[in-house]
Design a protein around this motif. Structure first.
Motif, mmCIF file in Angstrom:
data_model
loop_
_atom_site.group_PDB
_atom_site.id
_atom_site.type_symbol
_atom_site.label_atom_id
_atom_site.label_comp_id
_atom_site.label_asym_id
_atom_site.label_seq_id
_atom_site.Cartn_x
_atom_site.Cartn_y
_atom_site.Cartn_z
ATOM 1 N N MET A 119 30.811 33.509 -18.667
ATOM 2 C CA MET A 119 31.612 32.255 -18.873
ATOM 3 C C MET A 119 33.059 32.460 -18.683
ATOM 4 S SD MET A 119 29.837 29.302 -18.951
ATOM 5 C CE MET A 119 30.621 28.100 -19.655
ATOM 6 N N GLU A 120 33.564 33.498 -19.333
ATOM 7 C CA GLU A 120 34.891 34.127 -19.256
ATOM 8 C C GLU A 120 35.145 34.604 -17.755
ATOM 9 O OE1 GLU A 120 38.989 34.939 -20.280
ATOM 10 O OE2 GLU A 120 37.485 33.534 -21.138
ATOM 11 N N ARG A 174 37.174 29.394 -7.734
ATOM 12 C CA ARG A 174 36.226 28.888 -8.590
ATOM 13 C C ARG A 174 34.926 29.297 -7.540
ATOM 14 N NH1 ARG A 174 38.624 27.520 -13.131
ATOM 15 N NH2 ARG A 174 40.660 26.613 -12.589
ATOM 16 N N ARG A 225 35.754 31.969 -15.438
ATOM 17 C CA ARG A 225 37.087 31.083 -15.590
ATOM 18 C C ARG A 225 38.283 31.770 -14.959
ATOM 19 N NH1 ARG A 225 40.837 30.844 -19.076
ATOM 20 N NH2 ARG A 225 40.315 32.403 -20.609
ATOM 21 N N GLN A 226 38.196 33.387 -15.119
ATOM 22 C CA GLN A 226 39.095 33.978 -14.708
ATOM 23 C C GLN A 226 39.370 34.433 -13.258
ATOM 24 O OE1 GLN A 226 40.383 37.382 -16.791
ATOM 25 N NE2 GLN A 226 39.596 36.637 -18.752
ATOM 26 N N SER A 264 43.640 25.525 -19.112
ATOM 27 C CA SER A 264 43.002 26.487 -19.224
ATOM 28 C C SER A 264 42.911 27.804 -18.277
ATOM 29 C CB SER A 264 41.530 26.104 -19.751
ATOM 30 O OG SER A 264 40.816 25.929 -18.421
ATOM 31 N N CYS A 265 43.562 27.551 -17.280
ATOM 32 C CA CYS A 265 43.549 28.490 -16.220
ATOM 33 C C CYS A 265 44.444 29.796 -16.468
ATOM 34 C CB CYS A 265 43.727 28.023 -14.911
ATOM 35 S SG CYS A 265 43.730 29.299 -13.364
ATOM 36 N N ASP A 266 43.757 30.982 -16.383
ATOM 37 C CA ASP A 266 44.830 31.989 -16.681
ATOM 38 C C ASP A 266 45.870 32.283 -15.657
ATOM 39 O OD1 ASP A 266 43.459 32.691 -18.879
ATOM 40 O OD2 ASP A 266 42.328 34.329 -18.000
#
Length: 167
Positions: free
Chosen positions: A68-69, A77, A72-73, A159-161
């Motif tokens: 999941m991490e 997407r 997200r990074q 939440s986006c890095d």
């Protein structure tokens, strides 16, 4: 003497709005730069998204990262991160491990073969980036980075890095 006619193919493309022109210029630029990227990674049977995943795993090695991490990074997407990781695992570039304390949590780690592939690609990737944007000077690159961050800021969630310190 005949006067030249303005055929649709000889006229400059019109835009519905200044924002549309910016968007289409950005899209065209992306298409030009992406062609160089795809050409390089195709030689190694990788997609740009797979390369991005390998680089993210390299940054945390020797530790792994939860699926999941990792998703997200990723820069883009990925609609099917699991399938992408299946392909990388099948090639021996990543390994999956389930945590003993919670079997639902899957960690992905870069294998030695993954490290070796990234090392092999390192110089070629630097050369590709130079081909893509090396003609810009430092000030132009900084300005472009700033403008791109400003353009996407209202469209990224917090939440986006990639959304750095609100700048």
């Amino acid at each position: 003497m005949a006067t030249p006619t303005n055929s649709p193919t000889s006229q400059k493309v019109g835009f519905d709005s200044p924002e549309q022109e910016v968007f289409l210029q950005l899209w065209r630029t992306y298409d030009c730069l992406k062609a160089l990227e795809e050409q390089l990674f195709a030689q190694h049977d990788l997609s740009p998204q797979q390369y991005n995943a390998l680089r993210l795993l390299q940054q945390v090695a020797p530790a792994g990262m939860q699926t999941m991490e990792l998703g997200r990074q990723l820069i883009s997407r990925a609609p099917d991160t699991t399938r992408m990781l299946d392909r990388l695992q099948k090639r021996g570039l990543v390994a999956r491990n389930r945590r003993a304390e919670n079997r639902r949590v899957v960690e992905i780690a870069l294998t030695e073969a993954g490290h070796a592939l990234l090392a092999e690609l390192s110089g070629s990737v630097l050369h590709m980036h130079h081909q893509q944007l090396g003609h810009l000077d430092a000030s132009q690159r900084d300005d472009l980075i700033d403008l791109l961050k400003r353009a996407r800021r209202p469209h990224e969630d917090s939440s986006c890095d990639w959304l750095e310190d609100g700048t």
